[in-house]
Design an enzyme around this catalytic site. Structure first.
Site, PDB file in Angstrom:
ATOM      1  CB  VAL A 107      41.571  38.059  37.791  1.00 28.60           C
ATOM      2  CG1 VAL A 107      41.182  37.817  39.244  1.00 28.60           C
ATOM      3  CG2 VAL A 107      40.477  38.811  37.049  1.00 28.60           C
ATOM      4  CD  GLU A 165      36.076  29.762  34.446  1.00 27.33           C
ATOM      5  OE1 GLU A 165      36.495  29.040  35.386  1.00 27.33           O
ATOM      6  OE2 GLU A 165      36.800  30.109  33.516  1.00 27.33           O
ATOM      7  N   GLY A 307      41.741  31.008  33.176  1.00 26.10           N
ATOM      8  CA  GLY A 307      40.388  31.253  33.660  1.00 26.10           C
ATOM      9  C   GLY A 307      40.368  32.449  34.582  1.00 26.10           C
ATOM     10  CD  GLU A 308      42.878  33.864  38.228  1.00 31.34           C
ATOM     11  OE1 GLU A 308      43.721  34.781  38.294  1.00 31.34           O
ATOM     12  OE2 GLU A 308      42.886  32.875  38.984  1.00 31.34           O
ATOM     13  N   GLY A 309      38.608  34.956  34.759  1.00 29.23           N
ATOM     14  CA  GLY A 309      38.353  36.255  34.140  1.00 29.23           C
ATOM     15  C   GLY A 309      39.589  36.963  33.646  1.00 29.23           C
TER      16      GLY A 309
END
EC number: 2.4.2.21
Length: 341
Positions: A107, A165, A307-309
């Protein structure tokens, strides 16, 4: 997450949902009218045209601007990890947050490409939610406090908010939450997450089934579903989505867990996610089912499940392209190009 956050209530959250601001129809109409004058055949930029109009409608300005996008990543831990639902220990959540701070995660690189600000919000990583197979994950005050914390991400001046998240075990929570919100059986919502084997998959299914059995009230009210089966980062995402709506700020949701958190608001009011787009379709099978349930067509479909944006950050350049084409292209009159007869 600071203990200084005010103690709100679900009733106050429901009151916000009952008073959501609607779209700015004047800005949306102006965008639609400009589209018809640009030097291109009608509809030839496909979804970029729709996205440009959506941005103007929810920013409340025409043309839309995307000079200050933000990606907010909320990190928390889940008690259900004790059920063996992930191949990784809960300690990885804090380790990845440290990696974000060092600039070493995907990210970070994607936000740099998008020229987007990255903010990481930690939610009491040393104290996970309770194991929802045995009791509600959170009480109402804890859930509302996390929602209030998430609202901080929608600061004045941010023109687009991407949400993501980080939390070991959160695809299990997402599956349980979606099952409570939209029905069906646990197996239809559970996926491989970070790569569980067959035995791990069965543990995830069993955990979701046990969570629903232990929390039957989760099927009756979306906020109860959030507190009983979700996590601190889910509550924070829901709060951020709600605050962004009140501030007339368009939102880009990341993958399965992020969309599941936002779906709580959809179940409270089907208009509550009109200011949101979904960045990408996760390979988690439950995500496709969830997208159908909330009526969202993702911007990208690249087989991602990080995930992780990461998906939200990756979608931002496409949204910037939509805004730039809309605002910067010449009209037929300006270019001296003949329009259709």
């Amino acid at each position: 997450m600071s203990n200084a956050q005010p103690a709100l209530t679900f009733e106050e959250m429901r009151a916000l949902v009952r008073n959501l601001p609607g779209p700015d129809l004047d800005s949306g109409t102006a965008a639609l009218q400009r589209q018809s004058q640009l030097t291109k055949p009608p509809g030839s930029l496909g979804r970029l045209e729709d996205l440009a109009q959506w941005l103007a409608t929810w920013q409340g300005r025409h043309p839309a601007e995307l000079r200050r996008p933000r990606v907010a990543v909320f990190a928390a831990n889940h008690g259900v990890v004790a059920q063996g639902v992930s191949p990784y220990p809960a300690a990885v959540t804090a380790q990845m947050v440290a990696n974000f701070a060092r600039g070493g995660a995907a990210v970070n690189r994607l936000c740099e490409v998008a020229d987007a600000e990255l903010r990481v919000y930690e939610l009491d990583l040393d104290n996970p939610t309770r194991d929802f197979t045995e009791s509600p994950a959170m009480d109402e005050e804890e859930c509302c406090r996390a929602m209030a914390y998430g609202m901080m991400a929608a600061e004045m001046g941010v023109q687009l908010l991407g949400l993501g998240e980080m939390g070991i075990g959160n695809t299990t929570a997402a599956a349980a939450l979606c099952c409570a919100l939209f029905g069906g059986d646990a197996r239809g919502w559970v996926g491989r997450g970070t790569g569980v084997d067959d035995a791990g998959f069965e543990r995830k299914v069993a955990a979701v089934e046990a969570g629903l059995a232990a929390n039957p009230q989760a099927r009756d009210d979306p906020f109860e579903a959030l507190r009983r089966l979700g996590g601190f980062e889910f509550a924070a995402i829901a709060g951020a989505v709600l605050a962004a709506r009140m501030a007339r700020m368009p939102v880009v949701l990341d993958g399965y867990a992020c969309t599941a958190a936002a779906a709580v608001l959809f179940k409270a009011d089907r208009r509550a996610l009109d200011h949101c787009v979904v960045a990408h379709r996760s390979v988690e099978p439950g995500h496709s089912r969830l997208l159908e349930a909330i009526g969202k067509d993702p911007i990208l479909d690249l087989g991602m499940r990080l995930g992780e944006g990461s998906g939200a950050a990756l979608a931002i350049p496409i949204l910037k392209a939509a805004a730039e084409c809309h605002a910067g292209m010449a009209t037929f009159a300006e270019a001296g190009v003949s329009d259709r007869a």
